[in-house]
Design a protein around this motif. Sequence first.
Motif, PDB file in Angstrom:
ATOM      1  N   VAL A  69      -6.291  -1.315  -6.763  1.00 20.50           N
ATOM      2  CA  VAL A  69      -6.085  -2.434  -5.848  1.00 20.50           C
ATOM      3  C   VAL A  69      -6.761  -2.135  -4.513  1.00 20.50           C
ATOM      4  CG1 VAL A  69      -3.826  -1.525  -5.178  1.00 20.50           C
ATOM      5  CG2 VAL A  69      -4.357  -3.917  -4.720  1.00 20.50           C
ATOM      6  N   LEU A  70      -7.349  -3.171  -3.944  1.00 18.42           N
ATOM      7  CA  LEU A  70      -7.949  -3.039  -2.624  1.00 18.42           C
ATOM      8  C   LEU A  70      -7.148  -3.900  -1.658  1.00 18.42           C
ATOM      9  CD1 LEU A  70     -10.589  -1.938  -1.118  1.00 18.42           C
ATOM     10  CD2 LEU A  70     -11.294  -4.340  -1.216  1.00 18.42           C
ATOM     11  N   LEU A  71      -6.637  -3.270  -0.612  1.00 15.19           N
ATOM     12  CA  LEU A  71      -5.858  -3.992   0.391  1.00 15.19           C
ATOM     13  C   LEU A  71      -6.697  -4.049   1.658  1.00 15.19           C
ATOM     14  CD1 LEU A  71      -2.462  -2.148  -0.248  1.00 15.19           C
ATOM     15  CD2 LEU A  71      -3.186  -4.380  -1.156  1.00 15.19           C
ATOM     16  N   ALA A  72      -7.025  -5.264   2.080  1.00 12.95           N
ATOM     17  CA  ALA A  72      -7.909  -5.413   3.238  1.00 12.95           C
ATOM     18  C   ALA A  72      -7.190  -6.209   4.314  1.00 12.95           C
ATOM     19  CB  ALA A  72      -9.203  -6.102   2.820  1.00 12.95           C
ATOM     20  N   ASP A  73      -7.026  -5.619   5.480  1.00 13.15           N
ATOM     21  CA  ASP A  73      -6.298  -6.262   6.579  1.00 13.15           C
ATOM     22  C   ASP A  73      -7.319  -6.760   7.604  1.00 13.15           C
ATOM     23  OD1 ASP A  73      -4.459  -7.186   8.338  1.00 13.15           O
ATOM     24  OD2 ASP A  73      -3.305  -5.305   8.483  1.00 13.15           O
ATOM     25  N   GLU A  74      -7.603  -8.040   7.522  1.00 15.01           N
ATOM     26  CA  GLU A  74      -8.581  -8.672   8.408  1.00 15.01           C
ATOM     27  C   GLU A  74      -9.893  -7.887   8.458  1.00 15.01           C
ATOM     28  OE1 GLU A  74      -7.038 -10.073  12.148  1.00 15.01           O
ATOM     29  OE2 GLU A  74      -4.995  -9.835  11.395  1.00 15.01           O
ATOM     30  N   PRO A  75     -10.503  -7.664   7.321  1.00 12.07           N
ATOM     31  CA  PRO A  75     -11.692  -6.810   7.284  1.00 12.07           C
ATOM     32  C   PRO A  75     -12.867  -7.409   8.043  1.00 12.07           C
ATOM     33  CG  PRO A  75     -11.427  -7.920   5.178  1.00 12.07           C
ATOM     34  CD  PRO A  75     -10.196  -8.226   5.979  1.00 12.07           C
ATOM     35  N   ILE A 106      -4.937   3.136  -4.564  1.00 13.42           N
ATOM     36  CA  ILE A 106      -4.970   2.101  -3.534  1.00 13.42           C
ATOM     37  C   ILE A 106      -6.100   2.359  -2.541  1.00 13.42           C
ATOM     38  CG2 ILE A 106      -3.662   1.042  -1.635  1.00 13.42           C
ATOM     39  CD1 ILE A 106      -1.125   1.794  -3.278  1.00 13.42           C
ATOM     40  N   GLY A 107      -6.901   1.324  -2.317  1.00 15.41           N
ATOM     41  CA  GLY A 107      -7.948   1.425  -1.305  1.00 15.41           C
ATOM     42  C   GLY A 107      -7.624   0.519  -0.136  1.00 15.41           C
ATOM     43  N   PHE A 108      -7.772   1.065   1.078  1.00 15.02           N
ATOM     44  CA  PHE A 108      -7.491   0.276   2.274  1.00 15.02           C
ATOM     45  C   PHE A 108      -8.789  -0.029   3.028  1.00 15.02           C
ATOM     46  CE2 PHE A 108      -3.289   2.231   1.815  1.00 15.02           C
ATOM     47  CZ  PHE A 108      -2.456   1.188   2.153  1.00 15.02           C
ATOM     48  N   VAL A 109      -8.839  -1.244   3.570  1.00 16.68           N
ATOM     49  CA  VAL A 109      -9.901  -1.575   4.531  1.00 16.68           C
ATOM     50  C   VAL A 109      -9.222  -2.205   5.739  1.00 16.68           C
ATOM     51  CG1 VAL A 109     -11.994  -2.902   4.963  1.00 16.68           C
ATOM     52  CG2 VAL A 109     -11.580  -1.936   2.700  1.00 16.68           C
ATOM     53  N   PHE A 110      -9.597  -1.741   6.927  1.00 13.70           N
ATOM     54  CA  PHE A 110      -8.886  -2.176   8.122  1.00 13.70           C
ATOM     55  C   PHE A 110      -9.786  -3.004   9.036  1.00 13.70           C
ATOM     56  CE2 PHE A 110      -7.397   1.987   6.774  1.00 13.70           C
ATOM     57  CZ  PHE A 110      -6.040   1.774   6.610  1.00 13.70           C
ATOM     58  N   GLN A 111      -9.120  -3.743   9.930  1.00  9.33           N
ATOM     59  CA  GLN A 111      -9.862  -4.562  10.874  1.00  9.33           C
ATOM     60  C   GLN A 111     -10.761  -3.700  11.775  1.00  9.33           C
ATOM     61  OE1 GLN A 111      -7.402  -7.064  13.310  1.00  9.33           O
ATOM     62  NE2 GLN A 111      -9.109  -7.737  14.596  1.00  9.33           N
ATOM     63  N   PHE A 112     -10.217  -2.543  12.208  1.00 11.33           N
ATOM     64  CA  PHE A 112     -10.983  -1.700  13.142  1.00 11.33           C
ATOM     65  C   PHE A 112     -11.654  -0.538  12.413  1.00 11.33           C
ATOM     66  CE2 PHE A 112      -7.775  -3.873  15.704  1.00 11.33           C
ATOM     67  CZ  PHE A 112      -8.598  -4.508  16.609  1.00 11.33           C
ATOM     68  N   PHE A 113     -11.907  -0.731  11.135  1.00  9.04           N
ATOM     69  CA  PHE A 113     -12.676   0.195  10.289  1.00  9.04           C
ATOM     70  C   PHE A 113     -11.973   1.532  10.066  1.00  9.04           C
ATOM     71  CE2 PHE A 113     -15.947  -1.835  13.228  1.00  9.04           C
ATOM     72  CZ  PHE A 113     -15.899  -3.053  12.565  1.00  9.04           C
ATOM     73  N   ASN A 114     -11.384   2.076  11.158  1.00  5.00           N
ATOM     74  CA  ASN A 114     -10.658   3.349  11.045  1.00  5.00           C
ATOM     75  C   ASN A 114     -11.487   4.447  10.401  1.00  5.00           C
ATOM     76  OD1 ASN A 114      -8.624   1.777  12.033  1.00  5.00           O
ATOM     77  ND2 ASN A 114      -7.064   2.600  10.674  1.00  5.00           N
ATOM     78  N   LEU A 115     -12.747   4.530  10.783  1.00  8.89           N
ATOM     79  CA  LEU A 115     -13.533   5.666  10.294  1.00  8.89           C
ATOM     80  C   LEU A 115     -13.167   6.898  11.127  1.00  8.89           C
ATOM     81  CD1 LEU A 115     -16.982   3.935   9.738  1.00  8.89           C
ATOM     82  CD2 LEU A 115     -15.207   4.475   8.055  1.00  8.89           C
ATOM     83  N   LEU A 116     -13.314   8.062  10.510  1.00 11.71           N
ATOM     84  CA  LEU A 116     -13.039   9.299  11.248  1.00 11.71           C
ATOM     85  C   LEU A 116     -14.242   9.553  12.157  1.00 11.71           C
ATOM     86  CD1 LEU A 116     -11.669  11.216   8.166  1.00 11.71           C
ATOM     87  CD2 LEU A 116     -10.368   9.995   9.910  1.00 11.71           C
ATOM     88  N   PRO A 117     -14.034   9.512  13.468  1.00 12.58           N
ATOM     89  CA  PRO A 117     -15.162   9.404  14.405  1.00 12.58           C
ATOM     90  C   PRO A 117     -16.100  10.605  14.405  1.00 12.58           C
ATOM     91  CG  PRO A 117     -13.103   9.785  15.582  1.00 12.58           C
ATOM     92  CD  PRO A 117     -12.734   9.516  14.161  1.00 12.58           C
ATOM     93  N   THR A 118     -15.597  11.782  14.001  1.00 11.29           N
ATOM     94  CA  THR A 118     -16.466  12.959  14.094  1.00 11.29           C
ATOM     95  C   THR A 118     -17.204  13.233  12.787  1.00 11.29           C
ATOM     96  OG1 THR A 118     -14.684  14.417  13.435  1.00 11.29           O
ATOM     97  CG2 THR A 118     -14.955  14.037  15.795  1.00 11.29           C
ATOM     98  N   LEU A 119     -16.866  12.470  11.746  1.00 11.52           N
ATOM     99  CA  LEU A 119     -17.494  12.710  10.449  1.00 11.52           C
ATOM    100  C   LEU A 119     -18.616  11.704  10.209  1.00 11.52           C
ATOM    101  CD1 LEU A 119     -14.415  13.413   8.138  1.00 11.52           C
ATOM    102  CD2 LEU A 119     -15.838  15.029   9.389  1.00 11.52           C
ATOM    103  N   THR A 120     -19.615  12.130   9.449  1.00  8.72           N
ATOM    104  CA  THR A 120     -20.708  11.231   9.091  1.00  8.72           C
ATOM    105  C   THR A 120     -20.218  10.197   8.093  1.00  8.72           C
ATOM    106  OG1 THR A 120     -21.377  12.586   7.231  1.00  8.72           O
ATOM    107  CG2 THR A 120     -22.373  13.110   9.365  1.00  8.72           C
ATOM    108  N   ALA A 121     -21.043   9.184   7.857  1.00  9.58           N
ATOM    109  CA  ALA A 121     -20.705   8.146   6.882  1.00  9.58           C
ATOM    110  C   ALA A 121     -20.389   8.786   5.533  1.00  9.58           C
ATOM    111  CB  ALA A 121     -21.868   7.170   6.752  1.00  9.58           C
ATOM    112  N   GLN A 122     -21.259   9.688   5.112  1.00 11.00           N
ATOM    113  CA  GLN A 122     -21.080  10.378   3.839  1.00 11.00           C
ATOM    114  C   GLN A 122     -19.732  11.104   3.808  1.00 11.00           C
ATOM    115  OE1 GLN A 122     -23.078  10.968   1.021  1.00 11.00           O
ATOM    116  NE2 GLN A 122     -21.882  12.702   0.213  1.00 11.00           N
ATOM    117  N   GLU A 123     -19.441  11.834   4.882  1.00  6.52           N
ATOM    118  CA  GLU A 123     -18.200  12.620   4.909  1.00  6.52           C
ATOM    119  C   GLU A 123     -16.964  11.726   4.978  1.00  6.52           C
ATOM    120  OE1 GLU A 123     -20.470  16.310   7.133  1.00  6.52           O
ATOM    121  OE2 GLU A 123     -19.305  14.854   8.286  1.00  6.52           O
ATOM    122  N   GLY A 147       0.801  -1.228   0.000  1.00  4.24           N
ATOM    123  CA  GLY A 147       0.000   0.000   0.000  1.00  4.24           C
ATOM    124  C   GLY A 147       0.825   1.266   0.000  1.00  4.24           C
ATOM    125  N   ALA A 148       2.144   1.133  -0.212  1.00  4.25           N
ATOM    126  CA  ALA A 148       3.025   2.297  -0.273  1.00  4.25           C
ATOM    127  C   ALA A 148       2.954   3.119   1.014  1.00  4.25           C
ATOM    128  CB  ALA A 148       2.692   3.187  -1.469  1.00  4.25           C
TER     129      ALA A 148
END
Lengths: 233, 464
Positions: A162-168, A85-102, A52-53
């Motif tokens: 490419v999609l890199l998914a770490d224990e999604p 490159i698209g990443f997907v992480f085990q703990f989702f790593n969403l930005l907690p203060t932003l909405t799903a859309q954001e 994932g560079a």
Amino acid sequence: MYELTTVTKDYVRDDRRVLALQGVSLTVDDGDWLAVQGPTGQGKSTLLQLLGALSRPTSGTVKLDGQDLSQLPDASLTRLRAESIGFVFQFFNLLPTLTAQENVEAALVPLKVSAKERRRRAAQTLESVGLADRAAHLPSELSGGQQQRVAIARALVKEPRVLLADEPTGNLDHDTAGEIIALLEARWREQALTVVLVTHDNAIAQRAGRVAVMRKGRLTVTPPTMRQGVAES
Amino acid sequence: MFVTTYLRRELRHRKRQAVFTALGLAVAIGTVISVASASSGAAKAQSTVLKSLYGVGTDISVTVPWSKETGAPGHMVQPGDTAQQLDFLDSPAMGLLDASSVPSIAGARGVSAAVGALILQDTKFDMPAAQPKPGQPEPQMTPPKQVTVDGVDPARTRPGPLAAATVSAGRGFGAADTTADVALVSTNYANANSLHLGGTVTVAKHAFTIVGLVDVPQNADPRDVYLPLARAQAVGELSGKVNTVYVTATSAADVDTAAKAIKALQPRAAVTTADSLAKAVTGSLADTAKLADNLGRWLSVAVLAAAFAMASLLTITSVSRRVREFGTLKALGWPTRRVTGQIMAEAAATGAIGAALGVGLGFAGAAVITRVAPALNASVASSPGSKPVQGMIISGDQGQAPTTQGFDAPDSVHTIVVHLTAAVTLGAVVLAVALALAGGLIAGGFGSWRAARMRPAEALARVE
Ligand SMILES: Nc1ncnc2c1ncn2[C@@H]1O[C@H](COP(=O)(O)OP(=O)(O)OP(=O)(O)O)[C@@H](O)[C@H]1O
Ligand SMILES: [Mg+2]
């Protein structure tokens, strides 16, 4: 697409050297779906970060479409991540203060996309993962599976190569995990996507075209098989 | 703009952090504004004092210290065979200048106008006979009655003590009064001595018709009686003399030039400017001004430093807590510059909130200072350079040798009471807002530095 030649990666911490990767050679073709398995602490995430560079190898070469990532300047790696490159992480790593859309929009921010287009594409991608009605929700207001769908939408909205998914699915129950994998597979089939997916789940690994096992920093790739798992489903 | 959306969300959802940081900055900013306004209030009070001493429009006053050569001859009085009623004018505290020096001062470099005046003291005194008549009780010495008398040019009252005067009854002086036996009397003095418009006031046994009652602005150094200069010179037997010259400079920047030029013309004169007078002011006002300047400055610096440190620490802590978030952004292909830009924007916004709150606190602080500040007094010598003991009373007892007794001229030191008004100046607000933003940006700078040092892979590896 990817060509790794005798890649090693050392971590030095507190005068201790950890040899996370000890000579990994690997080829990933366009459109591959590679599952990486292996016990914990064996270097799977490290491998994914190199793909994932996000980090550079200690030695060896990581080539993406013939370009050696270890030689590229930081700015080029940043642009590569933003565009391809698209990443997907085990703990989702969403930005907690932003909405799903954001959260989904955030992936388009470093790209030259107008605000209007950004909003449209994010909404569309959210819809494609079945979350159109949750666009205005915060991550804390979503279930684990929904959060991972948002993360997948965020990874895919830029239409990466490419999609890199770490224990999604590592944090999801069995059924939800199945849904998430099915979603990824659908997108993999529809888009000309290459997927490298780290998983502890044998059933999920078996659905992949190829399975690689990481053990003590070394990778053993089982020969390509028919993707029975997908065929069955 | 995504930056502003993200910024709004962060501020809303991490309210406590934003509020703490902003409050810290606000307290510091409020302190800075309060201190600055107290300080400028003190400075303003001082300039009020100086103005009221010399009248509006006076930049420089010229006096000559009293000495045997420069002083008036003085009045030698001795008890005689009969009781005497004495009433004489004197220039007890101040040396004399030739009136011809006024035009020469007016012509000096940097001077736009110069007006001479003769500040005198009228002493009324009952001197008993040397030998009391047999059978009569031993006479008691009664203290002299003293009246301050100012001889002013009736044609030109500006600059000078009457420049800021308001006429409460009758009229002021005009050019026609130059040689007339007319007087202006301060309203206070008139009230205290039952003097009325159209009546007379006696100065050195001369009757002057009261043509006006005047008020000089509060805190000023009012004389009791104002006479046309020529008449004051005549009854004071000081023809062709003045003892104070009020000078206006061509501009505020020329005050020093003018003062130097005058000093060159009148080497013996005390040339007093607002600056030099300010240094001579003592009393609680001067102490307050010093306090506001010195302690206030250190207090401001200390509070600012504390607030900046707190803001920086909170920002660094917050950035450290958000390592995974920033790692994620880097994984999404956000350039480091964009990530640090986000941190800076958040810090600047916090700083701006702090500035807004701080300005409010500053106004409140200034209001409180104005409310609770005690009345301050400023003491200043009325004629710098004069010797403090001025008047002489000569008395004698039953044929014994006369003894002399000194007393302080009553107006040799003025004590003026002023109220401190801590007014918030635009400059203070601008400075404070700039400081709050600077505080926010410094904090943001630390946070950005922290974030820029993070390796994205490490950041992602971190599990909260
Ligand atoms: N940033 C780091 N600094 C130091 N050591 C690290 C770092 N990241 C990983 N390691 C070490 O490198 C080795 C490989 O780690 P890695 O995260 O790649 O394992 P993994 O196979 O993904 O494990 P898991 O299945 O638990 O996620 C481990 O011993 C780990 O402790
Ligand atoms: Mg891992």
